[in-house]
Design an enzyme around this catalytic site. Structure first.
Site, PDB file in Angstrom:
ATOM      1  N   ASP A  37       0.828  -1.212   0.000  1.00 28.17           N
ATOM      2  CA  ASP A  37       0.000   0.000   0.000  1.00 28.17           C
ATOM      3  C   ASP A  37       0.865   1.265   0.000  1.00 28.17           C
ATOM      4  OD1 ASP A  37       0.946  -0.263   2.510  1.00 28.17           O
ATOM      5  OD2 ASP A  37      -1.006  -0.241   3.525  1.00 28.17           O
ATOM      6  N   HIS A 241      22.747   8.635 -19.450  1.00 34.43           N
ATOM      7  CA  HIS A 241      21.833   8.758 -18.311  1.00 34.43           C
ATOM      8  C   HIS A 241      22.015   7.567 -17.370  1.00 34.43           C
ATOM      9  CE1 HIS A 241      18.835  11.912 -20.070  1.00 34.43           C
ATOM     10  NE2 HIS A 241      20.030  12.388 -19.850  1.00 34.43           N
ATOM     11  N   ASP A 258      25.654  14.644 -12.439  1.00 35.11           N
ATOM     12  CA  ASP A 258      24.628  15.430 -13.144  1.00 35.11           C
ATOM     13  C   ASP A 258      23.396  15.377 -12.266  1.00 35.11           C
ATOM     14  OD1 ASP A 258      22.705  16.451 -14.851  1.00 35.11           O
ATOM     15  OD2 ASP A 258      23.233  15.183 -16.565  1.00 35.11           O
ATOM     16  N   ASP A 269      19.661  22.100 -13.104  1.00 36.09           N
ATOM     17  CA  ASP A 269      20.257  20.971 -13.836  1.00 36.09           C
ATOM     18  C   ASP A 269      21.721  21.308 -14.117  1.00 36.09           C
ATOM     19  OD1 ASP A 269      20.790  18.777 -15.383  1.00 36.09           O
ATOM     20  OD2 ASP A 269      19.481  19.336 -17.048  1.00 36.09           O
ATOM     21  N   HIS A 348      24.452  13.841 -28.326  1.00 34.30           N
ATOM     22  CA  HIS A 348      23.224  14.547 -27.936  1.00 34.30           C
ATOM     23  C   HIS A 348      23.294  15.993 -28.399  1.00 34.30           C
ATOM     24  CE1 HIS A 348      25.431  16.320 -24.491  1.00 34.30           C
ATOM     25  NE2 HIS A 348      25.904  15.109 -24.256  1.00 34.30           N
ATOM     26  N   HIS A 352      18.712  21.789 -23.509  1.00 29.47           N
ATOM     27  CA  HIS A 352      17.249  21.725 -23.578  1.00 29.47           C
ATOM     28  C   HIS A 352      16.673  22.886 -22.800  1.00 29.47           C
ATOM     29  CE1 HIS A 352      17.653  20.066 -19.491  1.00 29.47           C
ATOM     30  NE2 HIS A 352      18.631  19.335 -20.004  1.00 29.47           N
ATOM     31  N   HIS A 359      13.384  18.808 -18.625  1.00 33.27           N
ATOM     32  CA  HIS A 359      13.367  18.955 -20.088  1.00 33.27           C
ATOM     33  C   HIS A 359      12.059  19.680 -20.373  1.00 33.27           C
ATOM     34  CE1 HIS A 359      16.270  15.344 -20.848  1.00 33.27           C
ATOM     35  NE2 HIS A 359      16.810  16.305 -20.161  1.00 33.27           N
ATOM     36  N   GLU A 382      25.223  22.006 -22.314  1.00 32.64           N
ATOM     37  CA  GLU A 382      25.849  20.813 -21.742  1.00 32.64           C
ATOM     38  C   GLU A 382      26.583  19.958 -22.778  1.00 32.64           C
ATOM     39  OE1 GLU A 382      22.953  17.799 -20.479  1.00 32.64           O
ATOM     40  OE2 GLU A 382      21.379  19.273 -20.826  1.00 32.64           O
ATOM     41  N   TYR A 386      32.417  11.591 -25.027  1.00 29.94           N
ATOM     42  CA  TYR A 386      32.254  10.289 -24.372  1.00 29.94           C
ATOM     43  C   TYR A 386      33.036   9.244 -25.148  1.00 29.94           C
ATOM     44  CZ  TYR A 386      28.351  13.152 -22.806  1.00 29.94           C
ATOM     45  OH  TYR A 386      27.598  14.188 -22.323  1.00 29.94           O
ATOM     46  N   ARG A 403      31.119  15.700 -19.270  1.00 29.93           N
ATOM     47  CA  ARG A 403      30.053  16.647 -19.636  1.00 29.93           C
ATOM     48  C   ARG A 403      30.136  17.805 -18.647  1.00 29.93           C
ATOM     49  NH1 ARG A 403      26.127  13.277 -20.014  1.00 29.93           N
ATOM     50  NH2 ARG A 403      25.063  13.387 -18.015  1.00 29.93           N
ATOM     51  N   GLU A 405      27.770  21.167 -17.600  1.00 27.34           N
ATOM     52  CA  GLU A 405      26.420  21.700 -17.851  1.00 27.34           C
ATOM     53  C   GLU A 405      26.115  22.867 -16.930  1.00 27.34           C
ATOM     54  OE1 GLU A 405      23.274  18.882 -16.991  1.00 27.34           O
ATOM     55  OE2 GLU A 405      21.844  20.030 -18.195  1.00 27.34           O
TER      56      GLU A 405
HETATM   57  N1  GLY Z   1      20.096  15.406 -16.508  1.00 28.03           N
HETATM   58  C1  GLY Z   1      19.549  15.231 -17.736  1.00 28.03           C
HETATM   59  C2  GLY Z   1      20.024  16.250 -18.647  1.00 28.03           C
HETATM   60  O1  GLY Z   1      21.011  16.896 -18.387  1.00 28.03           O
HETATM   61  O2  GLY Z   1      19.422  16.481 -19.654  1.00 28.03           O
HETATM   62 MN    MN Z   2      21.784  17.411 -16.469  1.00 29.30          MN
HETATM   63 MN    MN Z   3      20.329  18.848 -18.894  1.00 31.24          MN
END
Ligand code: GLY
Ligand code: MN
Ligand code: MN
Length: 450
Positions: A37, A241, A258, A269, A348, A352, A359, A382, A386, A403, A405
């Protein structure tokens, strides 16, 4: 009206101005069972919050417009002393009117029966089709029933419009209140990283560093994380991710962290990649400097009128230069970009939209062309490189994922980095990491107002 803030009235007015005569329906997400529950934590729906500020589960808002007449209805969980003893207080119908400015409020159990009346003889229905299939079915059944009553002079809406056509645009260019909330989320997120820098030590489980960053978020008022924290030691960072976070942070490896705090329904972010033992190796530093330079070029490209694609391109050109310098790719930069030869190492986009959702909503293209930036938009920047453990990667680079960001507000004259001030250059990072694990001896309760 204790909770009611003018911002929701202002946003609803904008929505009413945009909509035609008819009825708009917005519903909360269902509460999902987890096991036994126990339920998954409830997270309010961003559009419902945007328009009402009402964040309780099992709720819905209905906006009705007829010419100048505008009505705002909330459907809510009724007061229930026994349930409230278990899970906390509810606004109830009275609170929905008093604190959230509803013209009328009703128990959520009456939603379907009242919707039939509300939709009768209305020309237009606004619903985010596809989001809640159960709700779609119920609402469409009501609409069909009404259309079947034509001989009694009753009609249902013939026009159906997805309100996200408006909302994704309205939420893309943020109002002052949302920018304030994002700033707060960015401040808390930055504090989490400051703690992580000071806490990291060789041999630490990835989860422990995750716990440190989230501990700092929580004690500074975060409601939750804005997405699952990625704490990736060594080659784990080449999984974009990676959220398992079940490895160890090893001496000599980098860690890619991240993470984002969510507060007042706004997200931060940030990503930083830093050496677990406090010092970059030569090869790690070389890759890092290229990613950093790419990020600087992208941030520099942000200004009103510049397109999202131009920001991406600014970073891409530097990253491809870097890939040539690192002997991963050979050939002319322009050709390597055209053929997409860089994609195995940068797969990528540059970033965003950021806002209520990490996002965030909002188009990236308009009429097939990349969207121009406007003051009030917020985006992440970002870039990353890689290098998986693969034959095509020069041996010294294998297992390195980097990365960097930050979150950037477009301003009338250019940009403002909302996550500014967090160590980012090699020197800044090595300086803040100079005493690995210092945080553990220094962490204290935050000063509280007495
Ligand atoms: N943490 C996901 C991104 O940076 O888009
Ligand atoms: Mn991120
Ligand atoms: Mn991001």
């Amino acid at each position: 009206m204790a909770v009611l803030s003018k911002v929701y009235v202002k946003r609803r007015t904008r929505f009413f101005d945009w909509m035609q005569d008819g009825v708009a329906v917005f519903a909360s997400w269902p509460v999902y069972p987890r096991n036994g529950d126990v339920e998954h934590p409830y997270r309010p729906d961003s559009d419902l919050h945007f328009l009402t500020g009402f964040d309780e589960p099992e709720s819905a808002a209905v906006l009705v417009k007829k010419g100048q007449e505008r009505r705002f209805l909330l459907f809510v969980r009724p007061r229930d002393p026994e349930m409230e003893t278990w899970v906390g207080s509810r606004a109830g119908e009275e609170g929905a009117v008093r604190d959230f400015g509803a013209d009328e409020a009703h128990p959520i159990g009456e939603f379907e029966s009242r919707l039939g009346d509300l939709l009768t003889n209305q020309p237009c229905l606004y619903l985010s089709f596809g989001l809640h299939p159960d709700l779609d079915r119920k609402v469409l059944a009501i609409v069909e029933r009404l259309k079947g009553e034509a001989r009694r002079g009753i009609c249902g809406p013939f026009r159906m419009i997805d309100p996200r056509e408006f909302l994704r645009q309205a939420r893309l260019v943020k109002d002052r209140e949302e920018i304030g909330a994002v700033e707060k989320a960015c401040d808390i997120t930055r504090a989490g990283f400051e703690a992580a820098f000071r806490a990291v030590m060789p041999g630490m489980p990835e989860r422990e560093l995750q716990a440190v960053v989230e501990f700092e978020f929580r004690r500074r008022g975060a409601d939750r994380v804005s997405f699952e924290t990625i704490c990736a030691g060594g080659a784990h960072a080449t999984t974009l991710h990676y959220i398992r976070n079940d490895g160890l942070l090893r001496d000599g490896d980098l860690v890619l962290l991240d993470a984002g705090a969510e507060v007042a329904m706004a997200s931060g972010d940030i990503t930083r990649t830093f050496p677990v033992n406090g010092r970059f190796s030569r090869v790690q530093r070389r890759v890092y400097e290229w990613v950093l330079q790419a990020q600087a070029a992208a941030i520099e490209a942000i200004r009103p009128g510049a397109t999202y694609a131009q920001v991406h391109q600014a970073a891409l050109e530097v990253l491809v230069e870097g890939l040539r310098d690192l002997k991963v790719l050979r050939g002319k930069t322009s050709e390597l970009i055209e053929t997409g030869a860089y994609r195995p190492y940068f797969m990528h986009r540059i970033g965003h939209w950021l806002g209520m959702d990490v996002h965030d909503v909002g188009p990236y293209f308009v009429d097939g062309a990349s969207i121009p930036l406007q003051a009030g938009m917020v985006m992440t920047v970002e870039p990353g490189l890689y290098f998986a453990d693969r034959q095509d990667v020069p041996r010294p680079l294998r297992g390195i994922g980097i990365r960097i960001e930050d979150d950037v507000l477009v301003t009338p004259r250019g940009r403002r980095v909302l996550t500014e001030g967090l160590p980012k250059t090699v020197d800044e990072i090595e300086k803040v990491l100079a005493r690995p694990g210092a945080w553990w001896g220094e962490v204290r309760p935050l000063a509280r107002e007495s």
